[in-house]
Design a protein around this motif. Structure first.
Motif, PDB file in Angstrom:
ATOM      1  N   GLY A  20       0.789  -1.206   0.000  1.00  0.00           N
ATOM      2  CA  GLY A  20       0.000   0.000   0.000  1.00  0.00           C
ATOM      3  C   GLY A  20       0.828   1.264   0.000  1.00  0.00           C
ATOM      4  O   GLY A  20       2.009   1.280  -0.361  1.00  0.00           O
ATOM      5  N   HIS A  21       0.185   2.339   0.414  1.00  0.00           N
ATOM      6  CA  HIS A  21       0.799   3.665   0.451  1.00  0.00           C
ATOM      7  C   HIS A  21       0.825   4.152   1.886  1.00  0.00           C
ATOM      8  O   HIS A  21      -0.213   4.414   2.496  1.00  0.00           O
ATOM      9  CB  HIS A  21      -0.001   4.644  -0.418  1.00  0.00           C
ATOM     10  CG  HIS A  21       0.494   6.051  -0.333  1.00  0.00           C
ATOM     11  ND1 HIS A  21       1.715   6.453  -0.843  1.00  0.00           N
ATOM     12  CD2 HIS A  21      -0.052   7.168   0.215  1.00  0.00           C
ATOM     13  CE1 HIS A  21       1.887   7.740  -0.620  1.00  0.00           C
ATOM     14  NE2 HIS A  21       0.833   8.200   0.031  1.00  0.00           N
ATOM     15  N   ASP A  22       2.030   4.290   2.431  1.00  0.00           N
ATOM     16  CA  ASP A  22       2.224   4.755   3.804  1.00  0.00           C
ATOM     17  C   ASP A  22       2.431   6.264   3.772  1.00  0.00           C
ATOM     18  O   ASP A  22       3.412   6.758   3.212  1.00  0.00           O
ATOM     19  CB  ASP A  22       3.439   4.061   4.424  1.00  0.00           C
ATOM     20  CG  ASP A  22       3.667   4.436   5.877  1.00  0.00           C
ATOM     21  OD1 ASP A  22       2.938   5.318   6.386  1.00  0.00           O
ATOM     22  OD2 ASP A  22       4.565   3.854   6.499  1.00  0.00           O
ATOM     23  N   SER A  23       1.493   6.993   4.373  1.00  0.00           N
ATOM     24  CA  SER A  23       1.560   8.455   4.365  1.00  0.00           C
ATOM     25  C   SER A  23       2.490   9.003   5.439  1.00  0.00           C
ATOM     26  O   SER A  23       2.696  10.208   5.532  1.00  0.00           O
ATOM     27  CB  SER A  23       0.159   9.030   4.571  1.00  0.00           C
ATOM     28  OG  SER A  23      -0.339   8.662   5.856  1.00  0.00           O
ATOM     29  N   ILE A  27      -2.017   5.692   9.372  1.00  0.00           N
ATOM     30  CA  ILE A  27      -2.851   4.960   8.409  1.00  0.00           C
ATOM     31  C   ILE A  27      -2.038   4.608   7.173  1.00  0.00           C
ATOM     32  O   ILE A  27      -1.347   5.448   6.604  1.00  0.00           O
ATOM     33  CB  ILE A  27      -4.076   5.793   8.007  1.00  0.00           C
ATOM     34  CG1 ILE A  27      -4.962   6.061   9.223  1.00  0.00           C
ATOM     35  CG2 ILE A  27      -4.886   5.082   6.923  1.00  0.00           C
ATOM     36  CD1 ILE A  27      -6.102   7.025   8.964  1.00  0.00           C
ATOM     37  N   THR A  28      -2.129   3.336   6.742  1.00  0.00           N
ATOM     38  CA  THR A  28      -1.567   2.897   5.473  1.00  0.00           C
ATOM     39  C   THR A  28      -2.709   2.468   4.568  1.00  0.00           C
ATOM     40  O   THR A  28      -3.530   1.630   4.955  1.00  0.00           O
ATOM     41  CB  THR A  28      -0.600   1.717   5.659  1.00  0.00           C
ATOM     42  OG1 THR A  28       0.500   2.145   6.468  1.00  0.00           O
ATOM     43  CG2 THR A  28      -0.072   1.221   4.327  1.00  0.00           C
ATOM     44  N   ARG A  29      -2.774   3.055   3.395  1.00  0.00           N
ATOM     45  CA  ARG A  29      -3.828   2.716   2.433  1.00  0.00           C
ATOM     46  C   ARG A  29      -3.375   1.528   1.604  1.00  0.00           C
ATOM     47  O   ARG A  29      -2.439   1.610   0.812  1.00  0.00           O
ATOM     48  CB  ARG A  29      -4.128   3.916   1.536  1.00  0.00           C
ATOM     49  CG  ARG A  29      -5.292   3.690   0.602  1.00  0.00           C
ATOM     50  CD  ARG A  29      -6.197   4.881   0.562  1.00  0.00           C
ATOM     51  NE  ARG A  29      -6.633   5.245   1.894  1.00  0.00           N
ATOM     52  CZ  ARG A  29      -7.003   6.488   2.245  1.00  0.00           C
ATOM     53  NH1 ARG A  29      -6.981   7.453   1.342  1.00  0.00           N
ATOM     54  NH2 ARG A  29      -7.405   6.739   3.478  1.00  0.00           N
ATOM     55  N   SER A  32      -7.431   1.274  -2.935  1.00  0.00           N
ATOM     56  CA  SER A  32      -8.316   2.394  -3.234  1.00  0.00           C
ATOM     57  C   SER A  32      -9.232   2.018  -4.398  1.00  0.00           C
ATOM     58  O   SER A  32      -8.906   1.114  -5.182  1.00  0.00           O
ATOM     59  CB  SER A  32      -7.510   3.640  -3.612  1.00  0.00           C
ATOM     60  OG  SER A  32      -6.731   4.092  -2.530  1.00  0.00           O
ATOM     61  N   PHE A  45     -11.879  -0.418  -1.028  1.00  0.00           N
ATOM     62  CA  PHE A  45     -10.976   0.442  -0.256  1.00  0.00           C
ATOM     63  C   PHE A  45     -10.614  -0.305   1.012  1.00  0.00           C
ATOM     64  O   PHE A  45     -11.466  -0.943   1.638  1.00  0.00           O
ATOM     65  CB  PHE A  45     -11.708   1.749   0.072  1.00  0.00           C
ATOM     66  CG  PHE A  45     -11.015   2.699   1.009  1.00  0.00           C
ATOM     67  CD1 PHE A  45     -10.402   3.850   0.519  1.00  0.00           C
ATOM     68  CD2 PHE A  45     -11.014   2.488   2.377  1.00  0.00           C
ATOM     69  CE1 PHE A  45      -9.795   4.756   1.382  1.00  0.00           C
ATOM     70  CE2 PHE A  45     -10.407   3.382   3.244  1.00  0.00           C
ATOM     71  CZ  PHE A  45      -9.798   4.522   2.737  1.00  0.00           C
ATOM     72  N   ASP A  47      -7.931   0.351   4.489  1.00  0.00           N
ATOM     73  CA  ASP A  47      -6.877   0.968   5.293  1.00  0.00           C
ATOM     74  C   ASP A  47      -6.517   0.038   6.430  1.00  0.00           C
ATOM     75  O   ASP A  47      -7.403  -0.599   7.029  1.00  0.00           O
ATOM     76  CB  ASP A  47      -7.358   2.280   5.927  1.00  0.00           C
ATOM     77  CG  ASP A  47      -7.209   3.485   5.018  1.00  0.00           C
ATOM     78  OD1 ASP A  47      -6.612   3.365   3.933  1.00  0.00           O
ATOM     79  OD2 ASP A  47      -7.723   4.554   5.394  1.00  0.00           O
ATOM     80  N   THR A  72     -19.063   1.149   5.233  1.00  0.00           N
ATOM     81  CA  THR A  72     -17.760   1.009   5.879  1.00  0.00           C
ATOM     82  C   THR A  72     -17.849  -0.078   6.939  1.00  0.00           C
ATOM     83  O   THR A  72     -18.863  -0.208   7.636  1.00  0.00           O
ATOM     84  CB  THR A  72     -17.271   2.325   6.509  1.00  0.00           C
ATOM     85  OG1 THR A  72     -18.123   2.683   7.603  1.00  0.00           O
ATOM     86  CG2 THR A  72     -17.263   3.448   5.479  1.00  0.00           C
ATOM     87  N   TYR A 258     -15.222  10.965  -1.551  1.00  0.00           N
ATOM     88  CA  TYR A 258     -15.560  10.060  -0.443  1.00  0.00           C
ATOM     89  C   TYR A 258     -16.682   9.095  -0.823  1.00  0.00           C
ATOM     90  O   TYR A 258     -17.254   8.446   0.055  1.00  0.00           O
ATOM     91  CB  TYR A 258     -16.009  10.864   0.782  1.00  0.00           C
ATOM     92  CG  TYR A 258     -14.932  11.654   1.470  1.00  0.00           C
ATOM     93  CD1 TYR A 258     -13.996  11.018   2.285  1.00  0.00           C
ATOM     94  CD2 TYR A 258     -14.841  13.030   1.330  1.00  0.00           C
ATOM     95  CE1 TYR A 258     -13.015  11.743   2.936  1.00  0.00           C
ATOM     96  CE2 TYR A 258     -13.861  13.761   1.984  1.00  0.00           C
ATOM     97  CZ  TYR A 258     -12.947  13.113   2.786  1.00  0.00           C
ATOM     98  OH  TYR A 258     -11.975  13.831   3.444  1.00  0.00           O
TER      99      TYR A 258
END
Length: 298
Positions: A20-23, A27-29, A32, A45, A47, A72, A258
């Motif tokens: 994923g994508h670590d910001s 939170i790591t996504r 998506s 999605f 996380d 969700t 969203y």
């Protein structure tokens, strides 16, 4: 130790992997709607979140935000969160429990739970794309504590049904979502229902063998089909993960920031409702409960 469901076909192979994508925050996504969500819909999605100390306070400070067209699903692999909602009562959600929020035509949320007195929180938030008949419908929220969630072997059945066990979550048909802990050395076979061609898992802790090694923090996508998924907890500690399987979502994904809908018109309807709710939310003023939560606004 081995637990299994009978399989008559060769086990599923891993088709894709991601970390994923670590910001740089808590939170790591992992997925998506614009990437793996296109492949794995109705799962669109995912996380993984992990927070303690200062990062736990960062999560508490996240703002209210809207959704439409999705549901969700929030589960915890460590720690507990408190909920306080006039429509749903009060309690705590920890391992095995779930917050289910079907946004439908539109909601604002993000502060309906607060951390309990725990040093650390870890878990997953998943979005499910809704079928056309529900995507602009009435919102539904459920907070189901662990004691009220059913188990089938090592799996808590969060959404759907598995091994004769049915989840109380009011989700659309054709979707299974499990929260699983395998003890070190334990083997387990998941046999998806017929037609569940979509299959994936994301590992929070430990390591697994499944057509190769899977390490904590990874999400893997299995090849399309409904063959069994064979797993073994291969490390010295327990393996804790979520696993999803489903009948493929038949509609294209129309994306808002969203929101996820099945058509441009449904998306426009959802975003119009979100804007209307934003005005009403401002007029409603301070809705914070004594425990610090802000109930979902619908």
């Amino acid at each position: 130790m081995t637990t299994s469901n009978a399989s008559t076909t060769a086990p599923r192979r891993i088709a894709r992997r991601t970390r994923g994508h670590d910001s740089g925050g808590p939170i790591t996504r992992l997925m998506s709607p614009s990437d793996l969500g296109q492949l794995l819909k109705p799962f669109v999605f995912l996380d993984i979140f992990s927070a303690g100390g200062a990062t736990l306070r960062m999560m508490e400070e996240m703002p209210l935000h809207p959704h439409s067209g999705i549901a969700t699903v929030t589960v915890f692999t460590e720690g507990r969160m408190r909920f306080n909602d006039p429509a749903n009562g009060t309690g705590t959600i920890g391992y095995g429990g779930v917050e289910w929020m079907r946004a439908g035509g539109g909601v604002w949320h993000g502060k309906e739970m607060t951390p309990d007195e725990v040093p650390r929180i870890q878990g997953f938030q998943l979005w499910l794309s809704l079928p056309a008949e529900l995507e602009n419908g009435e919102p539904v929220s459920r907070y189901i504590e662990a004691k009220d969630m059913p188990q089938a072997g090592p799996a808590h059945v969060i959404v759907g049904q598995h091994a004769g066990v049915h989840s109380p979550v009011p989700a659309p048909e054709g979707i299974n979502y499990l929260l699983v802990t395998l003890r070190a050395g334990e083997r387990w076979t998941y046999q998806p229902p017929k037609g569940h061609a979509v299959g994936w898992l994301a590992l929070a802790k430990g390591s697994l063998l499944a057509d190769g090694r899977i390490e904590a923090g990874e999400m893997v996508v299995f090849e399309s089909g409904d063959a069994a998924i064979e797993l073994e907890a291969s490390g010295a500690t327990d393996a804790v993960f979520v696993l999803g399987s489903a009948v493929p979502h038949p509609h294209p994904l129309h994306l808002g920031y969203y929101s996820v809908h099945t058509s441009a018109q449904a998306l426009a309807n959802g975003e119009r409702r979100i804007a209307e709710l934003a005005r009403k939310l401002q007029e409603a003023g301070d809705r914070r409960t004594e425990s610090g939560t802000i109930p979902v606004f619908r």
